[in-house]
Design a protein around this motif. Structure first.
Motif, PDB file in Angstrom:
ATOM      1  N   VAL A 124       0.606  -0.966  -0.128  1.00 28.68           N
ATOM      2  CA  VAL A 124       0.064   0.224   0.415  1.00 28.68           C
ATOM      3  C   VAL A 124       0.580   1.369   0.325  1.00 28.68           C
ATOM      4  CG1 VAL A 124      -1.386   1.500   1.420  1.00 28.68           C
ATOM      5  CG2 VAL A 124      -1.671  -1.283   1.104  1.00 28.68           C
ATOM      6  N   GLU A 125       1.905   1.237   1.046  1.00 28.68           N
ATOM      7  CA  GLU A 125       2.698   2.536   0.624  1.00 28.68           C
ATOM      8  C   GLU A 125       3.722   2.803  -0.436  1.00 28.68           C
ATOM      9  OE1 GLU A 125       5.320   1.449   3.712  1.00 28.68           O
ATOM     10  OE2 GLU A 125       4.269   2.260   5.746  1.00 28.68           O
ATOM     11  N   ALA A 126       3.873   1.724  -1.215  1.00 31.38           N
ATOM     12  CA  ALA A 126       4.681   1.688  -2.438  1.00 31.38           C
ATOM     13  C   ALA A 126       3.238   1.983  -3.647  1.00 31.38           C
ATOM     14  CB  ALA A 126       5.395   0.459  -2.630  1.00 31.38           C
ATOM     15  N   THR A 127       2.358   1.529  -3.466  1.00 29.89           N
ATOM     16  CA  THR A 127       1.837   1.725  -5.104  1.00 29.89           C
ATOM     17  C   THR A 127       0.058   2.991  -4.938  1.00 29.89           C
ATOM     18  OG1 THR A 127       0.255  -0.037  -4.143  1.00 29.89           O
ATOM     19  CG2 THR A 127       2.448  -0.985  -5.659  1.00 29.89           C
ATOM     20  N   GLU A 128      -0.114   3.522  -3.487  1.00 28.22           N
ATOM     21  CA  GLU A 128      -1.380   3.764  -2.845  1.00 28.22           C
ATOM     22  C   GLU A 128      -1.246   5.473  -2.896  1.00 28.22           C
ATOM     23  OE1 GLU A 128      -5.114   4.295  -2.830  1.00 28.22           O
ATOM     24  OE2 GLU A 128      -4.240   3.058  -3.340  1.00 28.22           O
ATOM     25  N   ARG A 129      -1.909   6.424  -4.465  1.00 28.61           N
ATOM     26  CA  ARG A 129      -1.165   7.374  -3.949  1.00 28.61           C
ATOM     27  C   ARG A 129      -2.875   8.610  -3.855  1.00 28.61           C
ATOM     28  NH1 ARG A 129       2.544   5.691  -2.224  1.00 28.61           N
ATOM     29  NH2 ARG A 129       4.335   6.155  -2.761  1.00 28.61           N
ATOM     30  N   ARG A 189      -1.464  12.532  -9.151  1.00 29.25           N
ATOM     31  CA  ARG A 189      -1.017  11.357  -8.547  1.00 29.25           C
ATOM     32  C   ARG A 189       0.363  12.222  -7.157  1.00 29.25           C
ATOM     33  NH1 ARG A 189       1.124   6.047  -9.083  1.00 29.25           N
ATOM     34  NH2 ARG A 189       0.654   5.649  -6.619  1.00 29.25           N
ATOM     35  N   CYS A 190      -0.643  12.490  -5.950  1.00 31.23           N
ATOM     36  CA  CYS A 190       0.064  13.795  -5.124  1.00 31.23           C
ATOM     37  C   CYS A 190       2.113  12.210  -4.856  1.00 31.23           C
ATOM     38  CB  CYS A 190      -0.341  12.617  -3.988  1.00 31.23           C
ATOM     39  SG  CYS A 190       0.728  13.383  -2.048  1.00 31.23           S
ATOM     40  N   ARG A 191       2.920  13.100  -5.106  1.00 28.18           N
ATOM     41  CA  ARG A 191       4.383  12.246  -4.665  1.00 28.18           C
ATOM     42  C   ARG A 191       5.015  12.100  -3.701  1.00 28.18           C
ATOM     43  NH1 ARG A 191       7.845  16.210  -2.927  1.00 28.18           N
ATOM     44  NH2 ARG A 191       7.299  17.744  -2.739  1.00 28.18           N
ATOM     45  N   HIS A 192       3.508  12.267  -2.527  1.00 23.68           N
ATOM     46  CA  HIS A 192       3.496  11.726  -0.787  1.00 23.68           C
ATOM     47  C   HIS A 192       3.842  10.217  -0.746  1.00 23.68           C
ATOM     48  CE1 HIS A 192       5.308  15.371   0.185  1.00 23.68           C
ATOM     49  NE2 HIS A 192       4.578  16.260  -0.439  1.00 23.68           N
ATOM     50  N   VAL A 193       4.270   9.962   0.649  1.00 16.27           N
ATOM     51  CA  VAL A 193       4.414   9.053   0.381  1.00 16.27           C
ATOM     52  C   VAL A 193       2.802   8.924   1.995  1.00 16.27           C
ATOM     53  CG1 VAL A 193       5.046   6.746   1.816  1.00 16.27           C
ATOM     54  CG2 VAL A 193       6.048   7.094   0.551  1.00 16.27           C
ATOM     55  N   PRO A 194       1.720   8.205   1.805  1.00 17.24           N
ATOM     56  CA  PRO A 194       0.499   8.124   2.064  1.00 17.24           C
ATOM     57  C   PRO A 194       0.729   7.707   3.651  1.00 17.24           C
ATOM     58  CG  PRO A 194       0.033   6.410   1.394  1.00 17.24           C
ATOM     59  CD  PRO A 194       1.580   7.421   0.639  1.00 17.24           C
ATOM     60  N   TRP A 195       0.663   8.313   4.966  1.00 16.82           N
ATOM     61  CA  TRP A 195       0.741   8.284   6.515  1.00 16.82           C
ATOM     62  C   TRP A 195      -0.658   7.060   6.702  1.00 16.82           C
ATOM     63  CZ3 TRP A 195       4.263   7.668   9.612  1.00 16.82           C
ATOM     64  CH2 TRP A 195       3.984   7.613  11.323  1.00 16.82           C
TER      65      TRP A 195
END
Length: 276
Positions: free
Chosen positions: A190-195, A202-208
């Motif tokens: 999820v951290e690698a693919t979800e934005r 697409r947001c460039r930041h890794v979601p929390w």
């Protein structure tokens, strides 16, 4: 010596002496006491410095005792090369053996080098709590890290973590990982693919990841982006998670067969491509 509620307080663990006096806002100590405290500080520093020096090659190590290792005669300091020369490397002697077996109890782990860090003397036999098989000898630090850290931290931060977990015959034969690791792989996916999408981009930041729960056959991740004040959820089904685990295991085994170092899974660089 200052008084508080009718009781005297000591400074630096020194005994109360009537010779201590206060001058204005300062507390004055006798010269003999100040010299004693200075000597105590120097002795402590000398002991720390001596504990950093390898007992064999005299190389100086990190300040806080990362090279310290227990022996039957007490703790000694050994640098990684000297540890490797002193203790034998584990080559799967107890692979497939149950942790509770007599064979494990009769074989000392402290004769080996830690299988994970390869720097310190092993202290215990690590084992799979799901299947009961021995995985290998670990030093106290690595054993604690595997058991107490989060599963995704262990997979990401410890080189060789995947192959260590697969030393368990049960995990290896089923191409799976212990029960607490599938959710970790789903999280890393999820951290690698979800934005989330911002104006078709697409947001460039890794979601929390705020929260995760297993319900109705799926891991539901609650995510947020602090930069854009966005919140959303993402589901990864149990079937999808099982596929991620199998793919992860297959990659680790393929890398081992190729003789390559198995890298820890890392987050890829965020994508910035436009979305239709």
């Amino acid at each position: 010596m200052a008084a508080h509620s009718g009781r005297r307080q000591s400074i630096a663990n020194t005994r109360p002496l009537e010779l201590m006096t206060r001058s204005g806002g300062s507390l004055l100590l006798p010269r003999a006491y100040t010299e004693l405290l200075d000597r105590w500080e120097q002795v402590t520093e000398d002991l720390v410095t001596r504990a950093r020096i390898c007992n064999r090659c005299r190389a100086q190590g990190p300040r806080w005792g990362a090279w310290r290792t227990p022996t039957p005669l007490g703790y000694v300091t050994l640098c990684p090369p000297c540890s490797g020369a002193t203790f034998q490397r584990y080559t799967g002697r107890l692979r497939g053996v149950l942790y509770e077996s007599a064979r494990t109890r009769s074989t000392r782990a402290d004769g080996y080098l830690c299988r994970l860090c390869s720097e310190a003397r092993a202290a215990v036999w690590d084992h799979c709590h799901d299947h009961g098989h021995v995985r290998g000898p670990l030093c106290g630090s690595c054993n604690t890290y595997e058991g107490k850290s989060t599963a995704h931290s262990f997979l990401q931060d410890k080189e060789g973590a995947a192959l260590h977990l697969l030393e368990c015959r049960g995990c290896l034969e089923r191409h799976t990982l212990p029960a607490r690791y599938p959710a970790a792989l789903a999280r890393m996916h999820v951290e690698a693919t979800e934005r989330h999408i911002i104006c078709t981009r697409r947001c460039r930041h890794v979601p929390w990841i705020e929260h995760v729960e297993l319900a109705h056959g799926a891991y539901r991740f609650s995510l947020s982006c602090w930069w854009h004040k966005a919140t959303w959820t993402k589901d990864v089904t149990v079937a999808e998670t099982a596929a991620l685990v199998r793919e992860f295991v297959d990659q680790a085994l393929a890398a081992e067969q190729a003789g390559a170092v198995v890298p820890a899974p890392r987050r890829p660089a965020p994508e910035t491509t436009l979305q239709a």
